[in-house]
Design a protein around this motif. Structure first.
Motif, mmCIF file in Angstrom:
data_model
loop_
_atom_site.group_PDB
_atom_site.id
_atom_site.type_symbol
_atom_site.label_atom_id
_atom_site.label_comp_id
_atom_site.label_asym_id
_atom_site.label_seq_id
_atom_site.Cartn_x
_atom_site.Cartn_y
_atom_site.Cartn_z
ATOM 1 N N PRO A 74 0.824 -1.203 0.000
ATOM 2 C CA PRO A 74 0.000 0.000 0.000
ATOM 3 C C PRO A 74 0.859 1.255 0.000
ATOM 4 O O PRO A 74 2.039 1.228 0.357
ATOM 5 C CB PRO A 74 -0.792 -0.112 1.310
ATOM 6 C CG PRO A 74 0.065 -0.970 2.195
ATOM 7 C CD PRO A 74 0.769 -1.931 1.276
ATOM 8 N N ALA A 75 0.241 2.363 -0.405
ATOM 9 C CA ALA A 75 0.856 3.685 -0.385
ATOM 10 C C ALA A 75 2.269 3.688 -0.949
ATOM 11 O O ALA A 75 3.222 4.069 -0.272
ATOM 12 C CB ALA A 75 0.861 4.250 1.039
ATOM 13 N N ARG A 354 -2.335 6.999 -3.623
ATOM 14 C CA ARG A 354 -3.637 6.583 -3.080
ATOM 15 C C ARG A 354 -4.674 6.299 -4.160
ATOM 16 O O ARG A 354 -5.824 5.972 -3.841
ATOM 17 C CB ARG A 354 -4.154 7.652 -2.111
ATOM 18 C CG ARG A 354 -3.248 7.796 -0.892
ATOM 19 C CD ARG A 354 -3.746 8.848 0.091
ATOM 20 N NE ARG A 354 -3.653 10.211 -0.433
ATOM 21 C CZ ARG A 354 -2.544 10.937 -0.419
ATOM 22 N NH1 ARG A 354 -1.423 10.424 0.075
ATOM 23 N NH2 ARG A 354 -2.534 12.161 -0.887
ATOM 24 N N GLY A 355 -4.309 6.419 -5.420
ATOM 25 C CA GLY A 355 -5.164 6.003 -6.519
ATOM 26 C C GLY A 355 -6.479 6.745 -6.608
ATOM 27 O O GLY A 355 -6.636 7.864 -6.132
ATOM 28 N N VAL A 356 -7.445 6.106 -7.250
ATOM 29 C CA VAL A 356 -8.753 6.715 -7.501
ATOM 30 C C VAL A 356 -9.503 6.951 -6.196
ATOM 31 O O VAL A 356 -10.098 8.011 -5.981
ATOM 32 C CB VAL A 356 -9.586 5.831 -8.443
ATOM 33 C CG1 VAL A 356 -11.006 6.374 -8.587
ATOM 34 C CG2 VAL A 356 -8.924 5.730 -9.816
ATOM 35 N N ARG A 357 -9.481 5.974 -5.290
ATOM 36 C CA ARG A 357 -10.256 6.097 -4.053
ATOM 37 C C ARG A 357 -9.675 7.167 -3.128
ATOM 38 O O ARG A 357 -10.412 7.825 -2.391
ATOM 39 C CB ARG A 357 -10.319 4.757 -3.328
ATOM 40 C CG ARG A 357 -11.139 3.704 -4.051
ATOM 41 C CD ARG A 357 -11.577 2.600 -3.111
ATOM 42 N NE ARG A 357 -10.450 1.899 -2.513
ATOM 43 C CZ ARG A 357 -9.873 0.816 -3.047
ATOM 44 N NH1 ARG A 357 -10.314 0.342 -4.207
ATOM 45 N NH2 ARG A 357 -8.869 0.220 -2.451
ATOM 46 N N GLY A 358 -8.370 7.315 -3.118
ATOM 47 C CA GLY A 358 -7.763 8.367 -2.322
ATOM 48 C C GLY A 358 -7.805 8.151 -0.831
ATOM 49 O O GLY A 358 -7.666 9.106 -0.064
ATOM 50 N N ASP A 359 -7.989 6.920 -0.364
ATOM 51 C CA ASP A 359 -8.044 6.687 1.080
ATOM 52 C C ASP A 359 -6.653 6.843 1.694
ATOM 53 O O ASP A 359 -5.637 6.549 1.068
ATOM 54 C CB ASP A 359 -8.596 5.290 1.381
ATOM 55 C CG ASP A 359 -7.716 4.187 0.846
ATOM 56 O OD1 ASP A 359 -6.973 3.595 1.638
ATOM 57 O OD2 ASP A 359 -7.752 3.953 -0.380
#
Length: 376
Positions: A74-75, A354-359
């Motif tokens: 992730p990240a 963080r891609g499309v979702r941006g979490d």
């Protein structure tokens, strides 16, 4: 010499190299606006990446999906490339708490993925870092009293903490083989800019950590940090004369100049290592916004990534043209991270953290490759 040309045709260097007051002249350090060397960006491709004519992109890894036999982390954040026989390796950090670390992807000569593996695990918020001349990866923890870990991109040796390089909120590192030092940025609103001089070049287990101290005329001095691993007194507070920088980010060395970015004031800086002077290379609101990671080419071009903004990598040429090189659409809550060129200079790697979702957990990170006629 192209790097030094960029320094001496911009900011305070216009008319007389490094003349005048650095602080009073900040408003002069504006970029030239002109068409870039690659032309205007085209429409976004199937992956949402807008590129100039002649360039193509692809996705090489996505968080939580397998690449080369391992789950991509992730990240994804800071990254670098390393030679590997007839191919190359791209290393990427993971900027998450406690489970950060770094992963390597091995590519064959045509760009096919040959495998992937972890080279660092169990560390904390691994943000950026830097590549050493002896082909190791310095992975930096962006936490209070963070550490620098020296990692083997080939996966043969265990990663080792290099505590002599200081315990602070590390961001990036850039090696200067000419002076045998490593420059370090610190991501704090009142952070500092450091250099580490190993006792023996190529061995980072011991050495001296200095902090940059600047005069009002652009000239700098360096003072030794008394206790780089202090428990109670922050590294940046140990030398009263230390120059403060608002959120140190990316760091890149070439041809006698160390470039680094500060996101708090959206500036790109250049430290001329021969004259020991500091220069503002970029100080404007557009087209480059919220400066972050950066890398460069042997020909003197700088590629500077944006943290949020409109998700671009901007190109700064030696004659100070600043222009978008690529843009990632549809990722409004993400940031561009980890730009790095393959050893032959024909491919550029980077991530949308963080891609499309941006979490904030970075569970939708995407790592890309761009191929094309890069100037070298």
């Amino acid at each position: 010499m192209l790097r030094r040309t960029l320094m001496r045709t911009g900011g305070l260097a216009a008319g007389a190299a490094f003349a005048g007051s650095l602080w009073q002249g900040a408003a002069q350090a504006l970029p030239l606006r002109a068409p870039g060397p690659y032309g205007a960006l085209g429409a976004p491709d199937v992956n949402g990446v807008a590129l100039p004519p002649g360039f193509t992109g692809r996705v090489v890894a996505r968080t939580g999906r397998r690449v080369g036999g391992v789950l991509w982390h992730p990240a994804p954040d800071g990254g670098a490339c390393f030679p590997d026989g007839d191919g190359w390796i791209y290393v990427s950090n993971s900027e998450v708490p406690l489970l950060g670390g770094a992963t390597a992807i091995r590519f064959g000569p045509g760009g096919a993925v040959r495998g992937a593996y972890r080279i660092l695990s169990g560390t904390n918020l691994n943000c950026a870092g830097g590549r050493t001349p002896w082909n190791t990866w310095l992975s930096c923890e962006e936490i209070l009293r963070g550490r620098v870990f020296e990692c083997d991109p080939y996966g043969s040796r265990a990663a080792m903490p290099r505590l002599a390089m200081g315990r602070f909120r590390h961001e990036a590192a850039a090696c200067d083989p000419d002076r045998q030092v490593i420059y370090l940025t610190e991501d704090e609103p009142d952070g500092c800019f450091y250099r580490f001089r190993p006792t023996h070049w190529g061995d980072l287990t011991a050495g001296r950590l200095d902090v940059l101290c600047a005069s009002s005329a652009g000239a700098v001095t360096w003072q030794r940090v008394p206790n780089p691993a202090a428990l109670l007194e922050a590294t940046r507070h140990q030398v009263d004369a230390a120059r403060r920088f608002n959120g140190g980010e990316g760091c890149h060395y070439a041809d006698g100049v160390c470039f680094f970015t500060t996101k708090g004031d959206n500036r790109v800086w250049g430290y001329d290592t021969e004259s020991e002077r500091l220069e503002i290379v970029y100080d404007a609101d557009a087209p480059l916004r919220v400066v972050d990671n950066l890398t460069g080419t042997p020909g003197g071009d700088l590629y500077v990534a944006e943290d949020t903004g409109n998700m671009e990598i901007n190109l700064i040429t030696p004659d100070r043209v600043v222009t978008p090189f690529l843009r990632v659409d549809g990722h409004p809550k993400s940031e561009i991270t980890g730009p790095a060129f393959s050893p032959d200079g024909r491919r550029l790697y980077f991530s949308s953290q963080r891609g499309v979702r941006g979490d904030t957990a970075g569970t939708d990170g995407v790592t890309y490759e761009v191929t094309g006629p890069f100037r070298r």
